[in-house]
Design a protein around this motif. Structure first.
Motif, mmCIF file in Angstrom:
data_model
loop_
_atom_site.group_PDB
_atom_site.id
_atom_site.type_symbol
_atom_site.label_atom_id
_atom_site.label_comp_id
_atom_site.label_asym_id
_atom_site.label_seq_id
_atom_site.Cartn_x
_atom_site.Cartn_y
_atom_site.Cartn_z
ATOM 1 N N SER A 1 0.863 -1.248 0.023
ATOM 2 C CA SER A 1 0.052 -0.057 -0.045
ATOM 3 C C SER A 1 0.933 1.275 0.178
ATOM 4 N N ALA A 2 1.951 1.195 0.615
ATOM 5 C CA ALA A 2 2.875 2.411 0.714
ATOM 6 C C ALA A 2 3.448 2.572 -0.565
ATOM 7 N N VAL A 3 3.859 1.498 -1.491
ATOM 8 C CA VAL A 3 4.341 1.526 -2.682
ATOM 9 C C VAL A 3 3.213 2.113 -3.674
ATOM 10 N N PHE A 4 2.173 1.707 -3.434
ATOM 11 C CA PHE A 4 1.048 2.210 -4.210
ATOM 12 C C PHE A 4 0.843 3.614 -3.993
ATOM 13 N N LEU A 5 0.856 4.321 -2.789
ATOM 14 C CA LEU A 5 0.804 5.605 -2.514
ATOM 15 C C LEU A 5 2.086 6.274 -3.311
ATOM 16 N N PHE A 6 3.040 5.668 -3.272
ATOM 17 C CA PHE A 6 4.153 6.532 -3.895
ATOM 18 C C PHE A 6 4.042 6.489 -5.278
ATOM 19 N N GLN A 7 3.491 5.494 -6.006
ATOM 20 C CA GLN A 7 3.482 5.160 -7.378
ATOM 21 C C GLN A 7 2.184 6.273 -7.893
ATOM 22 N N VAL B 1 0.543 11.801 -10.045
ATOM 23 C CA VAL B 1 0.331 13.201 -9.600
ATOM 24 C C VAL B 1 0.966 14.052 -10.111
ATOM 25 N N LEU B 2 2.289 14.074 -9.931
ATOM 26 C CA LEU B 2 3.316 15.117 -10.351
ATOM 27 C C LEU B 2 3.524 15.095 -11.696
ATOM 28 N N ILE C 1 0.900 14.846 -13.771
ATOM 29 C CA ILE C 1 -0.441 15.687 -14.139
ATOM 30 C C ILE C 1 -0.411 17.075 -13.582
ATOM 31 N N GLY C 2 0.078 17.155 -12.481
ATOM 32 C CA GLY C 2 -0.024 18.337 -11.640
ATOM 33 C C GLY C 2 1.204 19.144 -11.502
ATOM 34 N N TYR C 3 2.227 18.890 -12.343
ATOM 35 C CA TYR C 3 3.574 19.639 -12.124
ATOM 36 C C TYR C 3 3.627 21.076 -12.225
ATOM 37 N N THR C 4 2.613 21.576 -12.730
ATOM 38 C CA THR C 4 2.434 23.170 -12.972
ATOM 39 C C THR C 4 1.685 23.804 -11.893
ATOM 40 N N LEU C 5 1.130 23.136 -11.067
ATOM 41 C CA LEU C 5 0.403 23.441 -9.785
ATOM 42 C C LEU C 5 1.477 24.310 -8.837
ATOM 43 N N LYS C 6 0.698 25.391 -7.980
ATOM 44 C CA LYS C 6 1.354 26.157 -7.179
ATOM 45 C C LYS C 6 2.003 25.476 -5.883
ATOM 46 N N LYS C 7 3.229 25.194 -5.633
ATOM 47 C CA LYS C 7 3.780 24.532 -4.715
ATOM 48 C C LYS C 7 3.848 25.183 -3.344
ATOM 49 N N ARG C 8 3.828 24.590 -2.082
ATOM 50 C CA ARG C 8 3.952 25.206 -0.773
ATOM 51 C C ARG C 8 5.504 25.227 -0.560
ATOM 52 N N PRO C 9 5.761 26.333 0.151
ATOM 53 C CA PRO C 9 7.039 26.302 0.625
ATOM 54 C C PRO C 9 7.766 25.263 1.415
ATOM 55 N N LEU C 10 9.084 24.615 0.967
ATOM 56 C CA LEU C 10 9.517 23.694 1.175
ATOM 57 C C LEU C 10 9.254 22.327 0.521
ATOM 58 N N THR D 1 -6.889 24.826 -4.536
ATOM 59 C CA THR D 1 -8.118 24.492 -4.066
ATOM 60 C C THR D 1 -8.499 23.099 -3.948
ATOM 61 N N ILE D 2 -9.554 22.754 -3.195
ATOM 62 C CA ILE D 2 -9.871 21.267 -3.208
ATOM 63 C C ILE D 2 -10.265 20.421 -4.442
ATOM 64 N N TRP D 3 -10.779 21.410 -5.425
ATOM 65 C CA TRP D 3 -11.434 20.834 -6.664
ATOM 66 C C TRP D 3 -10.377 20.460 -7.308
ATOM 67 N N THR D 4 -9.147 21.362 -7.167
ATOM 68 C CA THR D 4 -8.076 20.946 -8.160
ATOM 69 C C THR D 4 -7.419 19.881 -7.657
ATOM 70 N N VAL D 5 -7.332 19.757 -6.409
ATOM 71 C CA VAL D 5 -6.744 18.467 -5.921
ATOM 72 C C VAL D 5 -7.306 17.322 -5.970
ATOM 73 N N LEU D 6 -8.718 17.204 -6.038
ATOM 74 C CA LEU D 6 -9.532 16.034 -6.374
ATOM 75 C C LEU D 6 -9.286 15.544 -7.732
ATOM 76 N N PHE D 7 -9.155 16.771 -8.832
ATOM 77 C CA PHE D 7 -9.167 16.375 -10.028
ATOM 78 C C PHE D 7 -7.610 15.813 -10.242
ATOM 79 N N VAL D 8 -6.510 16.496 -9.524
ATOM 80 C CA VAL D 8 -5.299 15.970 -10.183
ATOM 81 C C VAL D 8 -5.130 14.627 -9.639
ATOM 82 N N THR D 9 -5.769 14.357 -8.004
ATOM 83 C CA THR D 9 -5.270 13.033 -7.615
ATOM 84 C C THR D 9 -5.924 12.044 -8.165
#
Length: 434
Positions: A10-16, A21-22, A24-33, A91-99
């Protein structure tokens, strides 16, 4: 597969899925650090998934086992949502779409892996540590790289298209129905080889169609947004044109009134003072006579603007007959061209020459419009046309409008930058008289 791999599956599944997600969503705004957040959240999320797996997961093909398989997939998905929320400012909608998209990408690669493992030599290779890592690298790395190349045109510079409630809900519902049901039988040891091949092939086809549908819907929404922006620009230009006609007429009337009034002062005011006053109002006597009322209004306005900004605007329209072009089309065409040129010239350093040359010529039924102005720096292109640096919201729609106008009159548009000189050529085809 090796026992250690099964224990942390399951951990490997999460990482994959996060790698999906990265992609699909590499253009999204990243948080600090961001990298630290990503690493920490994957470690904590992986530990949480493995802990739940040890409690909840039931091997085998009983009803309880099949339900536990599907439940674990959903749990991993919810943990994936939390990881993305920790790493990105969206936003939560962006997160749900990319995940959802990343999860589907993971499932596509995982289904390919299951299909490959039906080959005895690959199945044997996947039974040891080095082999399973190699198979994962080839399947997941290959699929993610392919998806990145295929969907990059839909993703880059369009992160705002992810933020849509309906798209996010659609993605989640399809994901739960199509992939969740497939998880019910994925670990069923009673499947024969043909069933495993059919199921993996079906999952690959479904996942591919889901991704195509997702980004097809997104692109349709983007095109709809572009149409709305174009309509608003056309409306603004139409209002501007009507206002320009009124302003030009009013300025001409006031200029003539002032000129008559000053002439009436000849016997009262010294001639030297009258000359100075006359010279001060001469800037309002910028009258252009091209034989076309629309161009007269526009060029009068633009020459006045250039005079205010110390730009030398030279016009030579050569008696070209624009009577076949609708009034607003002609206004929008020349207005967009001159507006772009004025803004480009104003961006030049103060020590550079500021000028715009506009000309038009006619050869039988072919009209060629040429404009050139100095430019500084490289031009950024969007879909083959220069993009607007002044107002990124409009993405260079002024240039697109000019191209569409030219094509409406069976012509074309060409641009060229050479030796710090920007050149625009527009060709229009006049209908032949019958």
């Amino acid at each position: 597969m090796p026992a250690w791999y099964q224990n942390i599956r399951s951990a490997v599944f999460l990482f994959q899925a996060m790698m999906g997600v990265l992609i699909i969503g590499y253009t999204l705004k990243k948080r600090p650090l961001f990298l630290l957040r990503l690493l920490a959240s994957l470690v904590v999320g992986g530990w949480l998934c493995v802990s739940i797996q040890n409690i909840l997961y039931v091997p085998g093909s009983t009803s309880a086992a099949l339900i536990s398989h599907a439940a674990m997939s959903l749990i991993v998905y919810f943990v994936l949502i939390l990881v993305v929320l920790v790493c990105f400012t969206e936003t939560i909608w962006t997160v749900l779409f990319v995940t959802a998209s990343g999860y589907i990408a993971q499932d596509l690669a995982g289904s390919l892996k299951q299909l490959m493992k039906q080959i005895p030599s690959i199945a044997e290779l996947a039974e040891n540590t080095f082999g399973i890592l190699l198979v994962d690298l080839l399947c997941y790395g290959g699929v993610f790289l392919l998806l990145f190349v295929l969907f990059r045109p839909f993703i880059q510079d369009r992160e705002e298209d992810f933020n849509n409630k309906l798209k996010a809900i659609f993605s989640i519902v399809v994901l739960i129905i199509c992939i969740g049901m497939a998880r019910l039988t994925q670990d069923n040891p009673d499947r024969n080889t043909m069933a495993a091949i059919a199921e993996s092939s079906y999952a690959i086809i479904v996942d591919t169609l889901i991704l195509i549908l997702q980004f097809g819907v997104m692109d349709q929404a983007r095109l709809k947004s572009h149409i709305e922006i174009m309509r608003e620009l056309i409306h603004q230009q139409h209002m501007h044109y009507e206002a320009s006609k009124v302003s030009a007429q009013l300025i001409n009337e006031k200029y003539h009134d002032l000129k008559k009034m000053l002439n009436s002062f000849q016997e009262v005011v010294p001639q030297e003072q009258l000359d100075r006053m006359m010279k001060s109002i001469e800037r309002y006597d910028i009258r252009v006579n091209t034989g076309n009322d629309v161009l007269d209004v526009l060029l009068t306005q633009m020459m006045d603007l250039c005079l205010q900004r110390n730009i030398n605007l030279t016009c030579s329209l050569g008696g070209a007959d624009f009577s076949f072009v609708e009034e607003f089309d002609l206004y929008a065409l020349f207005h967009n061209a001159l507006d772009n040129a004025i803004n480009a010239v104003m961006a030049l350093p103060s020590d550079k020459d500021r000028y715009i040359i506009l000309s038009a010529s006619q050869d039988e039924n072919i009209i060629t419009i040429h404009m050139e102005n100095p430019s500084d720096g490289e031009i950024t292109y969007n879909e083959g046309l220069p993009a607007s640096q002044r107002d990124p919201k409009y993405h260079g729609f002024g240039m697109k409008s000019m191209l569409h106008t030219a094509e409406r009159y069976h012509g074309t548009l060409a641009i060229k930058q050479e030796n710090n000189l920007f050149m625009l050529d527009i060709l229009l085809l006049m209908p032949k008289k019958t």
